[in-house]
Design a protein around this motif. Structure first.
Motif, PDB file in Angstrom:
ATOM      1  N   CYS B  67       0.870  -1.173   0.000  1.00  0.00           N
ATOM      2  CA  CYS B  67       0.000   0.000   0.000  1.00  0.00           C
ATOM      3  C   CYS B  67       0.904   1.218   0.000  1.00  0.00           C
ATOM      4  O   CYS B  67       1.973   1.205   0.625  1.00  0.00           O
ATOM      5  N   CYS B  69       0.359   4.034   1.364  1.00  0.00           N
ATOM      6  CA  CYS B  69       0.210   4.888   2.553  1.00  0.00           C
ATOM      7  C   CYS B  69       1.444   4.747   3.444  1.00  0.00           C
ATOM      8  O   CYS B  69       2.216   3.812   3.283  1.00  0.00           O
ATOM      9  N   CYS B  75      -2.106  -2.401   6.886  1.00  0.00           N
ATOM     10  CA  CYS B  75      -2.892  -1.204   7.129  1.00  0.00           C
ATOM     11  C   CYS B  75      -4.339  -1.510   6.765  1.00  0.00           C
ATOM     12  O   CYS B  75      -4.620  -2.523   6.131  1.00  0.00           O
ATOM     13  N   HIS B  77      -6.186  -0.176   4.644  1.00  0.00           N
ATOM     14  CA  HIS B  77      -6.401  -0.190   3.191  1.00  0.00           C
ATOM     15  C   HIS B  77      -6.200  -1.589   2.629  1.00  0.00           C
ATOM     16  O   HIS B  77      -6.988  -2.078   1.830  1.00  0.00           O
TER      17      HIS B  77
HETATM   18 ZN   LIG Z   1      -2.543   1.732   3.452  1.00  0.00          ZN
END
Ligand SMILES: [Zn+2]
Ligand SMILES: [Zn+2]
Lengths: 107, 546
Positions: B67, B69, B75, B77
C-alpha cells in the motif's frame, strides 16, 4: 510393608552417605564391611545386579571414572527404589483404609 | 490462478492473525463505500485505489501486499483490499457454480513435502533445524484440518497459530509470529510429512543445543570431582565453581538442573563449614534428584519434552467435546516465586477427576495486574467466572491439557445449567482410599516431580479450629472425615487466612464438603482447603470476589 526391603534400602543409603562423605578413593574398613554385608542381603532380596555393581566399586582394578559411574548408578537406583517403595506403601495403606471402611459399613 | 485461489480462501481469522482485530474492523468499514468490481484483478496481479492511496498484490502471500500509505506492514487499506477481492471472487464463483475447479483442489495437502531439497527451499535451513530440535524435545503442533485449510497451534515459548490454505499451500500461509519463513511452519511440515510417510523424513536432531551440551559436560566433570574428593575433601573452590555452574545452567535454559545444583552446592558448603551436622544425607538426596534429570537429558529422544525436564511449565492442549463439569470453587493465590493468579475448579462427575481454569502473571512484570480483580472481570467461554460457581456446565467444545488444565481459547463453547445440589455433590466426595490412590499414582508416575498436590473433595467437619502456628508460620487445625479418619487442616499465609480460619470454624449442620489440595505430610493425611461447601452454598476461602 516389607521390613527386610525397607531395612536394606536404609542400609544402602547409609553406605552411600559414607562414600559421599569421604570420597571414592579409599573407603574406610568399616564402609567396606558395611557394603559386603549389604551385598549378601542384596542377593537374597533379588537385587543381583546392584550387588555386583557394589562389589566392583570396591575392587582395586576399577578406575576412578568407572568407580564414579558405578557410584552414581547405585545412588540413583537407591533413590528411585525408595521413592517407588514409598508410593507403593501409600497405595497399600489406601487399601487397608478401604477395607476398614467397608468393615465399618457392614457392621 | 493461484493468487485468486489464495485470496478466496483467506478467512477473517487469518487476517486477524496477520494484522489485528481493530484493523480488520476498520478494513470492513472502509470497504463499505468501495466498488471492488471495478478494481483490476488479473491472474497474478490485482490493484485498487482507496483513500488516495494505491494497493496492489503481485502473487500469493501477505508479504506481496503493498500500500502506498505511510503505514508499515499491514494497514486498513490492505485489509479492505483483500476483503474486497475475496468478496468479488466469491460472487464470481457463485455465478459460475457448477465449474468443478475448486473441488479438485479441496483435498490438496500442500504441507506434505516429501522432498528434502524442496523443504529447504521453501522453509530455509535455520527454520528446519530449529523445528527438528523441537521435535527431538517432544514438542508437537496441534493440527486441525477442514475442507479449506490447516490450522495449527504450537506452544513453545508462547502460543502461535499457523494457518495454511489447501489451495495455495505455504505461499499463502500466515503465522501469528509474524514471520514468513518460521520454524512453526517447518515443524508442521515435518510433523505431518513424517506422519504420512515416515521413511522420507529421516533427520533426527539433537534435542540440546551446544551451550546446553557444554554446560552439562561441565556438570559431569564437577560431579566426578565431588564423588572422588568426597564432601569432606570439597574445597571452597569446588563450591564456588558449583555456584557458577548453577548460573550457567540457568542461562543455558536449563533452570531446573540449575536450581537443583544450587541447592546441592549449598548443602556442600554447609557441610564444609560444619554449620549443620549430618547434611550428607540431604546432599545425597539432592544429588539423586539432579542425576535423575541429568540422565533423562542424556537420552534421545528425551523421555519427556525438554521444557518439562528443564523446569519450564508448559501446557499442551487436546481438543475435547461434551465434557461435563461441575464448578466446585475458586481461589486467588500467590507463589513464593513471585506469581499471582486465580484458579476456577471443576469436577467431572463420570471420572471424579478435576479440571482447572487459571490465569497467572509475574507480579514483578505486571505490577498493575490483580488476581482478585481479574477473577471479577475475566470470562471463560464468554461467561463471567462468578456466574459459573456452583453450576452444572457442559463444555460442548474446548481444549484440555493432560493435567486437566482448561484453555479458554476462542472457539470454546460452554453450556451453563442449573445449580448442583448438595446431595449430588456429596456423592462425589472421595473416600480416604480413593484419595490415597490418586496421590500414590501421582507419586509413582512422577518420581521426580514435586507438583502441586492433587485436588480432593472430602466430606468432613472441622473439629479443631485452625490456629496460627508460630514455628511453621501457617495456620493448622483438625478435621474428621465422614469415615472417621482424622485430617490435618493447613492454611498458608495469605491476606485472607484469618478470615478463612474463622469461616472454617463456623458451626454447620448437615453434610459439609471441603475442597482443597490433599497430601500426606509425614504420615498424616493433610488438606489445604480452598472452599467450604454446605447447605448455604460455596464459601470461597481465598477469593473475595463474590
Ligand atoms: Zn494503506
Ligand atoms: Zn511462525
Amino acid at each position: 510393608m516389607n521390613q527386610a526391603l525397607d531395612h536394606w534400602l536404609d542400609s544402602w543409603g547409609e553406605w552411600l552417605d559414607s562414600l559421599l562423605a569421604t570420597g571414592l578413593g579409599s573407603p574406610s574398613q568399616a564402609t567396606r564391611a558395611h557394603i559386603q554385608a549389604w551385598c549378601a542381603d542384596a542377593a537374597l532380596l533379588g537385587f543381583a545386579v546392584q550387588s555386583e555393581q557394589a562389589e566392583r566399586l570396591l575392587q582395586g582394578a576399577t578406575s576412578a571414572v568407572q568407580r564414579h559411574q558405578l557410584f552414581l548408578d547405585l545412588l540413583l537406583e537407591q533413590d528411585m527404589l525408595v521413592r517407588l517403595n514409598a508410593a507403593n506403601r501409600l497405595l497399600a495403606s489406601g487399601e487397608t483404609v478401604e477395607t476398614a471402611a467397608i468393615q465399618n459399613q457392614s457392621e | 490462478m493461484s493468487l485468486q485461489l489464495w485470496l478466496s480462501a483467506i478467512t477473517d481469522e487469518t487476517l486477524e492473525a496477520w494484522a489485528n482485530k481493530g484493523l480488520l474492523r476498520r478494513g470492513y468499514k472502509l470497504l463499505d463505500g468501495q466498488t471492488p468490481a471495478q478494481w483490476l484483478l488479473q491472474d497474478e496481479h490485482a490493484q485498487a485505489q482507496m483513500d488516495g492511496f494505491e494497493q496492489q498484490v503481485g502473487g500469493v502471500g501477505f508479504e506481496r501486499l503493498r500500500c502506498s500509505c505511510p503505514a508499515l506492514g499491514s494497514c486498513h487499506h490492505l485489509l479492505a483490499f483483500v476483503l474486497g477481492l475475496r468478496a468479488r471472487l466469491a460472487s464470481q464463483l457463485a455465478q459460475a457454480a457448477g465449474s468443478a475447479a475448486p473441488s479438485a483442489l479441496a483435498l490438496a495437502e500442500p504441507w506434505l513435502i516429501a522432498d528434502a531439497q524442496r523443504r529447504k527451499e521453501l522453509l530455509g535451513q535455520p527454520a528446519l533445524t530449529k523445528a527438528q530440535r523441537w521435535q527431538a524435545q517432544g514438542i508437537t503442533a496441534e493440527c486441525n484440518l477442514d475442507a479449506q485449510r490447516l490450522v495449527a497451534r504450537i506452544d513453545v515459548s508462547g502460543e502461535f497459530t499457523l494457518s495454511i490454505p489447501r489451495a495455495v499451500g505455504l505461499a499463502g500461509s500466515v503465522c501469528s509470529c509474524g514471520e514468513h519463513r518460521c520454524a512453526h511452519r517447518a515443524l508442521v511440515v515435518l510433523q505431518l510429512t513424517r506422519q504420512a510417510t515416515p521413511e522420507v523424513v529421516a533427520e533426527q536432531a539433537e534435542a540440546l543445543n551446544d551451550s546446553q551440551h557444554q554446560a552439562l559436560q561441565t556438570l559431569d566433570q564437577w560431579l566426578l570431582e565431588l564423588t572422588t574428593l568426597g564432601m569432606a575433601g570439597a574445597s571452597a573452590m569446588l563450591v564456588a565453581r558449583g555456584d557458577a555452574l548453577a548460573t550457567t545452567l540457568q542461562q543455558a535454559d536449563l533452570p531446573l538442573p540449575g536450581r537443583l545444583l544450587a541447592r546441592l552446592v549449598r548443602a556442600l558448603d554447609d557441610e564444609r563449614l560444619s554449620l549443620v551436622g549430618s547434611t550428607v544425607r540431604q546432599a545425597r538426596l539432592q544429588l539423586a534428584q539432579l542425576l535423575a534429570f541429568r540422565r533423562a537429558l542424556a537420552r534421545t529422544p528425551l523421555p519427556q519434552p525438554l521444557p518439562e525436564l528443564a523446569g519450564v511449565h508448559r501446557k499442551r492442549y487436546q481438543p475435547v467435546s461434551q465434557l461435563e463439569l461441575l464448578c466446585v470453587g475458586a481461589e486467588c493465590w500467590t507463589t513464593a516465586s513471585g506469581f499471582a493468579g486465580y484458579s476456577l475448579y471443576f469436577l467431572n462427575p463420570s471420572s471424579g477427576g478435576f479440571y482447572t481454569f487459571s490465569q497467572s502473571r509475574s507480579q514483578a512484570l505486571n505490577p498493575g495486574w490483580q488476581a482478585t480483580q481479574a477473577f471479577a472481570e475475566d470470562l471463560f467461554c464468554g461467561r463471567p467466572l462468578r456466574h459459573l460457581l456452583g453450576k452444572r456446565c457442559q463444555l460442548l467444545k474446548g481444549w484440555v491439557s493432560s493435567e486437566g488444565r482448561l484453555s479458554g481459547r476462542e472457539g470454546s463453547q460452554l453450556q451453563v445449567g442449573e445449580a448442583v445440589t448438595m446431595e449430588e455433590l456429596g456423592a462425589y466426595a472421595q473416600s480416604p482410599a480413593s484419595r490415597m490412590q490418586v496421590f500414590a499414582e501421582h507419586r509413582r508416575r512422577w518420581l521426580y516431580r514435586n507438583d502441586p498436590q492433587p485436588l480432593a473433595l472430602i466430606a468432613a467437619h472441622v473439629v479443631t479450629a485452625p490456629q496460627f502456628e508460630r514455628f511453621g508460620q501457617r495456620w493448622q487445625g483438625e478435621a474428621m472425615d465422614d469415615t472417621g479418619q482424622p485430617l490435618r487442616i493447613v492454611l498458608p499465609a495469605h491476606p485472607l487466612t484469618a478470615k478463612a480460619a474463622l469461616c472454617l470454624s463456623q458451626p454447620r449442620h448437615g453434610v459439609t464438603l471441603l475442597l482443597g489440595r490433599w497430601t500426606v505430610e509425614g504420615d498424616c493425611p493433610t488438606l489445604y482447603p480452598v472452599v467450604v461447601i454446605d447447605n448455604n452454598g460455596q464459601q470461597l476461602l481465598f477469593c473475595e470476589a463474590r
